[in-house]
Design a protein around this motif. Structure first.
Motif, mmCIF file in Angstrom:
data_model
loop_
_atom_site.group_PDB
_atom_site.id
_atom_site.type_symbol
_atom_site.label_atom_id
_atom_site.label_comp_id
_atom_site.label_asym_id
_atom_site.label_seq_id
_atom_site.Cartn_x
_atom_site.Cartn_y
_atom_site.Cartn_z
ATOM 1 N N ALA A 167 -46.348 -103.567 139.531
ATOM 2 C CA ALA A 167 -44.909 -103.557 139.756
ATOM 3 C C ALA A 167 -44.248 -102.393 139.037
ATOM 4 N N THR A 168 -44.671 -102.118 137.815
ATOM 5 C CA THR A 168 -44.112 -101.004 137.056
ATOM 6 C C THR A 168 -44.372 -99.688 137.779
ATOM 7 N N ARG A 169 -45.588 -99.519 138.290
ATOM 8 C CA ARG A 169 -45.941 -98.288 139.006
ATOM 9 C C ARG A 169 -45.076 -98.113 140.241
ATOM 10 N N ARG A 170 -44.915 -99.169 141.030
ATOM 11 C CA ARG A 170 -44.149 -99.057 142.267
ATOM 12 C C ARG A 170 -42.671 -98.821 141.999
ATOM 13 N N LEU A 171 -42.141 -99.452 140.997
ATOM 14 C CA LEU A 171 -40.733 -99.243 140.657
ATOM 15 C C LEU A 171 -40.493 -97.819 140.166
ATOM 16 N N ALA A 172 -41.437 -97.280 139.404
ATOM 17 C CA ALA A 172 -41.319 -95.891 138.943
ATOM 18 C C ALA A 172 -41.369 -94.936 140.128
ATOM 19 N N GLU A 173 -42.261 -95.190 141.074
ATOM 20 C CA GLU A 173 -42.362 -94.348 142.255
ATOM 21 C C GLU A 173 -41.096 -94.410 143.101
ATOM 22 N N ALA A 174 -40.390 -95.545 143.044
ATOM 23 C CA ALA A 174 -39.140 -95.694 143.791
ATOM 24 C C ALA A 174 -37.974 -95.013 143.091
ATOM 25 N N GLY A 175 -38.235 -94.442 141.901
ATOM 26 C CA GLY A 175 -37.206 -93.686 141.200
ATOM 27 C C GLY A 175 -36.291 -94.511 140.324
ATOM 28 N N LEU A 176 -36.691 -95.727 139.979
ATOM 29 C CA LEU A 176 -35.852 -96.597 139.169
ATOM 30 C C LEU A 176 -36.060 -96.324 137.680
ATOM 31 N N GLU A 177 -34.960 -96.341 136.948
ATOM 32 C CA GLU A 177 -35.045 -96.161 135.501
ATOM 33 C C GLU A 177 -35.500 -97.465 134.846
ATOM 34 N N GLY A 178 -36.243 -97.339 133.758
ATOM 35 C CA GLY A 178 -36.704 -98.532 133.057
ATOM 36 C C GLY A 178 -37.594 -99.411 133.912
ATOM 37 N N PRO A 179 -38.604 -98.865 134.595
ATOM 38 C CA PRO A 179 -39.383 -99.668 135.541
ATOM 39 C C PRO A 179 -40.134 -100.830 134.895
ATOM 40 N N ARG A 180 -40.617 -100.660 133.670
ATOM 41 C CA ARG A 180 -41.352 -101.761 133.044
ATOM 42 C C ARG A 180 -40.414 -102.917 132.699
ATOM 43 N N MET A 181 -39.223 -102.597 132.224
ATOM 44 C CA MET A 181 -38.257 -103.644 131.925
ATOM 45 C C MET A 181 -37.879 -104.406 133.198
ATOM 46 N N GLU A 182 -37.657 -103.659 134.289
ATOM 47 C CA GLU A 182 -37.304 -104.312 135.545
ATOM 48 C C GLU A 182 -38.463 -105.149 136.066
ATOM 49 N N ALA A 183 -39.693 -104.645 135.903
ATOM 50 C CA ALA A 183 -40.865 -105.404 136.339
ATOM 51 C C ALA A 183 -40.958 -106.724 135.590
ATOM 52 N N ARG A 184 -40.666 -106.700 134.319
ATOM 53 C CA ARG A 184 -40.699 -107.936 133.525
ATOM 54 C C ARG A 184 -39.625 -108.924 133.996
ATOM 55 N N ARG A 185 -38.444 -108.401 134.295
ATOM 56 C CA ARG A 185 -37.380 -109.284 134.790
ATOM 57 C C ARG A 185 -37.758 -109.903 136.134
ATOM 58 N N LEU A 186 -38.325 -109.100 137.018
ATOM 59 C CA LEU A 186 -38.768 -109.634 138.301
ATOM 60 C C LEU A 186 -39.844 -110.696 138.117
ATOM 61 N N LEU A 187 -40.730 -110.470 137.171
ATOM 62 C CA LEU A 187 -41.803 -111.427 136.922
ATOM 63 C C LEU A 187 -41.240 -112.741 136.371
ATOM 64 N N ARG A 188 -40.250 -112.645 135.495
ATOM 65 C CA ARG A 188 -39.623 -113.869 134.984
ATOM 66 C C ARG A 188 -38.910 -114.612 136.107
ATOM 67 N N TRP A 189 -38.245 -113.847 136.988
ATOM 68 C CA TRP A 189 -37.563 -114.462 138.128
ATOM 69 C C TRP A 189 -38.568 -115.137 139.062
ATOM 70 N N ALA A 190 -39.665 -114.462 139.345
ATOM 71 C CA ALA A 190 -40.648 -114.982 140.296
ATOM 72 C C ALA A 190 -41.335 -116.238 139.788
ATOM 73 N N THR A 191 -41.536 -116.327 138.489
ATOM 74 C CA THR A 191 -42.266 -117.456 137.918
ATOM 75 C C THR A 191 -41.355 -118.543 137.365
ATOM 76 N N GLY A 192 -40.085 -118.189 137.097
ATOM 77 C CA GLY A 192 -39.201 -119.139 136.446
ATOM 78 C C GLY A 192 -39.506 -119.319 134.976
ATOM 79 N N CYS A 193 -40.297 -118.424 134.408
ATOM 80 C CA CYS A 193 -40.691 -118.498 133.000
ATOM 81 C C CYS A 193 -39.826 -117.560 132.162
ATOM 82 N N ASP A 194 -39.586 -117.930 130.925
ATOM 83 C CA ASP A 194 -38.956 -116.985 130.013
ATOM 84 C C ASP A 194 -40.013 -116.057 129.445
ATOM 85 N N ALA A 195 -39.566 -115.058 128.664
ATOM 86 C CA ALA A 195 -40.492 -114.038 128.166
ATOM 87 C C ALA A 195 -41.587 -114.646 127.313
#
Length: 285
Positions: free
Chosen positions: A15-43
């Motif tokens: 997810a981090t790789r794809r978000l970076a390729e899409a030109g998004l800033e902070g791709p790892r942070m966004e990937a973590r947020r998406l993962l929390r959203w997808a699983t319903g889990c906190d960090a």
């Protein structure tokens, strides 16, 4: 995807790789947020997970595809934080932004008595963020939020209920002051203020996914302010306060417009980026 396609580490890396390729800033942070959203889990809970379930992986892949297409993260998650509140969001409204909290900062500085029974009016309420934030600070206040979109008004009602403010807040659909009666102590507004010529320069998240009626305000970006100022005098109580969010560099023009409508600027406040973001006005004596 190499390795374990269900593995939390592998999913996060991909997810981090794809978000970076899409030109998004902070791709790892966004990937973590998406993962929390997808699983319903906190960090913290995610740290104990080795794998995703099939439905979680499918949800993550869907969210990732949407984010790479520049759908705002808040629209994917379905909510956004504003002030001390968590608000539902949808494509019918602007997503609440930290810059808009400058309006609430300005209000609190000018009207510091939190027990005052103010009557608030929020014009162009959207999610209800400004009105609900104000009511959360002024425990004896009541307010009305108005939006042109019935869908936005309905969403704001839901946000009032979710934040246990629905006993003091009401929301109506209409064009500026048209459906209103009575007078209000404080009028808040984050109206459209983008110039038509500047629309193409906006981030794709805003330009392509947020409602243009809530963004664009004519050739100079000031049309909505003109409409509000022309009617505000009929609805603002004696000694009342009018607080606007404004666009970059609009302060001088808006002060002049307000003066022509009988208002004097009593405060000008900058956001965290140092940009003048809120102006407050009172009626000339």
């Amino acid at each position: 995807m190499s390795g374990n396609p269900y593995g939390v580490r592998e999913v996060l890396q991909e997810a981090t790789r794809r978000l970076a390729e899409a030109g998004l800033e902070g791709p790892r942070m966004e990937a973590r947020r998406l993962l929390r959203w997808a699983t319903g889990c906190d960090a913290a809970s995610l740290l104990t997970r080795d794998e995703l379930t099939g439905p979680e992986l499918s949800r993550m892949q869907d969210g990732l595809a949407r984010r790479c297409a520049r759908v705002p993260l808040a629209l994917i998650e379905g909510e956004a934080e504003f002030w001390t509140l968590t608000l539902r969001v949808s494509a019918a409204t602007l997503i609440p932004r930290g810059d808009s909290e400058t309006v609430i900062d300005t209000l609190l500085a000018l009207r510091p008595v939190r027990s005052a029974p103010f009557a608030f009016l929020d014009l162009g309420t959207g999610t209800g963020c400004l009105l609900l934030a104000a009511l959360s600070e002024y425990r004896n206040a009541t307010g009305v939020g108005l939006d042109l979109s019935p869908e936005a008004a309905a969403l704001a009602r839901e946000n009032a209920r979710l934040n246990e403010l629905d006993d003091r807040a009401s929301f109506v659909a209409g064009n500026w002051f048209a459906p209103l009666e009575g007078r209000f102590d404080i009028v808040l507004s984050n109206p459209p203020y983008i110039r038509i010529a500047d629309m193409d320069d906006l981030m794709p998240e805003v330009r392509d996914h947020e409602p243009h009626r809530a963004l664009v305000a004519g050739e100079d970006g000031l049309d909505a302010y003109r409409e509000i100022l022309s009617g505000a005098g009929r609805f603002l109580a004696a000694g009342g306060l009018l607080v606007f969010e404004i666009g970059i560099g609009q302060e001088d023009d808006l002060v002049l417009l307000a003066a022509g409508a009988g208002f004097v600027c009593v405060a000008m406040r900058r956001d965290l980026g140092g940009i003048v973001r809120a102006l407050a006005f009172e009626r000339k004596i």
